[in-house]
Design a protein around this motif. Sequence first.
Motif, PDB file in Angstrom:
ATOM      1  N   TYR A  53       0.909  -1.115  -0.054  1.00  0.00           N
ATOM      2  CA  TYR A  53       0.217   0.101  -0.057  1.00  0.00           C
ATOM      3  C   TYR A  53       0.984   1.290   0.001  1.00  0.00           C
TER       4      TYR A  53
ATOM      5  N   SER B 147       1.874   3.365  -3.574  1.00  0.00           N
ATOM      6  CA  SER B 147       1.325   4.801  -3.393  1.00  0.00           C
ATOM      7  C   SER B 147       2.492   5.627  -3.820  1.00  0.00           C
TER       8      SER B 147
ATOM      9  N   TYR C  49      -3.319  -2.224   5.068  1.00  0.00           N
ATOM     10  CA  TYR C  49      -4.648  -2.064   4.786  1.00  0.00           C
ATOM     11  C   TYR C  49      -5.602  -1.515   5.714  1.00  0.00           C
TER      12      TYR C  49
ATOM     13  N   ILE D   5      -4.194   2.672   5.459  1.00  0.00           N
ATOM     14  CA  ILE D   5      -4.030   3.646   4.078  1.00  0.00           C
ATOM     15  C   ILE D   5      -5.389   4.770   3.947  1.00  0.00           C
TER      16      ILE D   5
ATOM     17  N   ALA E 214      -9.112  -0.094   0.135  1.00  0.00           N
ATOM     18  CA  ALA E 214      -7.864  -0.870   0.053  1.00  0.00           C
ATOM     19  C   ALA E 214      -8.212  -2.063  -0.482  1.00  0.00           C
TER      20      ALA E 214
ATOM     21  N   GLY F 203      -5.915  -3.336  -3.658  1.00  0.00           N
ATOM     22  CA  GLY F 203      -5.074  -4.627  -3.647  1.00  0.00           C
ATOM     23  C   GLY F 203      -5.619  -5.717  -5.037  1.00  0.00           C
TER      24      GLY F 203
END
Length: 676
Positions: A410, A414, A510, A513, A545, A549
């Motif tokens: 994550y 980003s 998770y 974020i 999230a 994913g």
Amino acid sequence: MAGQLNPHLLLCVPLAPLVGSAIAGLFGTRFFGNLIGRTASHSVTILGVLIAFLISVQTLLQVMDGASYSGTLYTWMTVGSLKLEIGFLVDSLTAMMMCVVTFVSLMVHIYTIGYMQDDEGYNRFFSYISLFTFAMLMLVMSNNLLQLFFGWEAVGLVSYLLIGFWFKRPTAIFANMKAFLVNRVGDFGFILGIGLLLAYAGSLNYAEIFAQREALAQLTLPGSDWMLITVACICLFIGAMGKSAQFPLHVWLPDSMEGPTPISALIHAATMVTAGIFMVARMSPLFELSDTALSFMLVIGSITALFMGLLGIIQTDIKRVVAYSTLSQLGYMTVALGASAYSVAVFHLMTHAFFKALLFLGAGAVIMGMHHDQDIRNMGGLRKYMPITWITALLGSLALIGTPFFSGFYSKDSIIEAVHATHIAGAGFANFAVLAGVFVTAFYSFRMVFLVFHGKERFGKPQPAHHDPHHDDHGGHHHGLAPGEKPHEARWVVTLPLVLLAIPSVLIGYVAIGPMLHGDFFKDVIVVNPSHPAMAALAEAFHGAAAMGLHAFTTLPFLLAAAGVVSAWYCYLVNPRVPAWFHAKFRWLHTLLDNKYYMDKFNDVVFAGGARLLGGGLSRIGDRALIDGFIVNGSARAVGWFSGVTRTLQTGYIYHYAFTMIVAIALYLGYLLIRS
């Protein structure tokens, strides 16, 4: 419910580790005659860090509910209108850092009970790591540049003690001196930046400086057309380059592996090396005023992320593989800062702290199981002997390479998206560097996993000629397993921190974020100029999230990471002749990487050699010729000559003295006549 945090309770956070450090350092060592034993020393330091952690968690919960604190606790001195103070600024950024620092430090403290059990410096080590925790907490909780600088220098000083903990080893002494001197280079720039802000803002307090940001943005450096804010920000970032080991001030960090493994986890995970990232994020209101400073950070971070990762591919020392991984990930954080994605950089700082501490402590567990042999070429097949270490190290590696749904995914993904959205100078190279770095990271990470935990067993044999001399030993004991010996899992005090660190390494990304990147967690704490589009682009593409994913499996970063893992599997488990072929075919490249781009030799020839040349010249000309020859000996010769002349006049005859008096009177009368 919003409100103000209790300053007395906040004061307990840094002071609890400090008290534990003082007790273990004074009463647990020969300083006061070893009045307390090992159990008391580790108990009091662990208790101090545990208290700090619990208060930090409580503080974070209150901050998430709207509470904060900004105030002065103690005024050291007042010089005119300038106040030199000790104070705290506790907001969401500080509270998050407090939790990360204290949690990782607590895990390291517990782990150290097992790792350092045979070391004669046991109590001293606990005192040092607890003192290090105090220094880092003072840094992150500061509300002014004076206290920030105190914490900044204190973590540097304690890291000097920790890296050189085994002070009887010449390599450890060289490493801690190298770390200390390289950080002084960065700190020189840092203090220049602080001095510029003090000179033109008239204050060291964050809030007062930020209140004048627009006025500062209009000023130029006297005698030039350089914008003052650009020069100040670049100087501050030079300090971050030293502390956070950015190219070319990165050279100290790999050598700091000479310290015990718990120190590697503490320094390289959540504390010292992330201080520069934290500082730039804290100073985001200033950095957002200078695209030049942002571009500079972007390029420096890109170079570090890619080229330091490449060095991890050829390392054979398990700790140095993880160390170069740290360098590369710090580069990713710096790239995010340059892209104005400060919250993403801090988010990666947090996720990285957990899985990198896990990997370092896992490496330490392997070293213990291998009887302090750190060469991964002497390992293999450890999975069945050390299952807990294997599974936790695997989880940490999966997080490191950005596997979807793991914490590192994550934050790392980003960063890549933020760089792709930015348009400042250097963005093209940065985009290439962070993407190429995904493959490189996956390759060297799983090269280590496959060589250590999988494949054929290579331990318990006579040590080959290539055996690495750099070992995390305990006083020169035998390295490696003897023929017939097998590795073994460590005590629970070693495996428990691995399990506890593995949990956030998997889950924290998770969970965090949403609020950290796309919520109000950093509202009014981190400032982003609307003309910098990275965060807006991330917010537009974010749909939760879980969706992020799932979407990742179709993206280029995932394909690059998978390619890196598959390449490492093929090269080191299926067909080991491939690395040998590459080594023979591209020997020049291996030599370049093995010599770390010759940066150490360059520094030795140019800077150290120049210093020796300058020092020798000053010694010959300044000391021997000017001071000794001319001033000291010259004055002695002048006095001797004058004494010789006057001695000839001292004859002992009265008429000679009378004649001298007459001549003197005549000369004086002549002088009076001339003046009249």
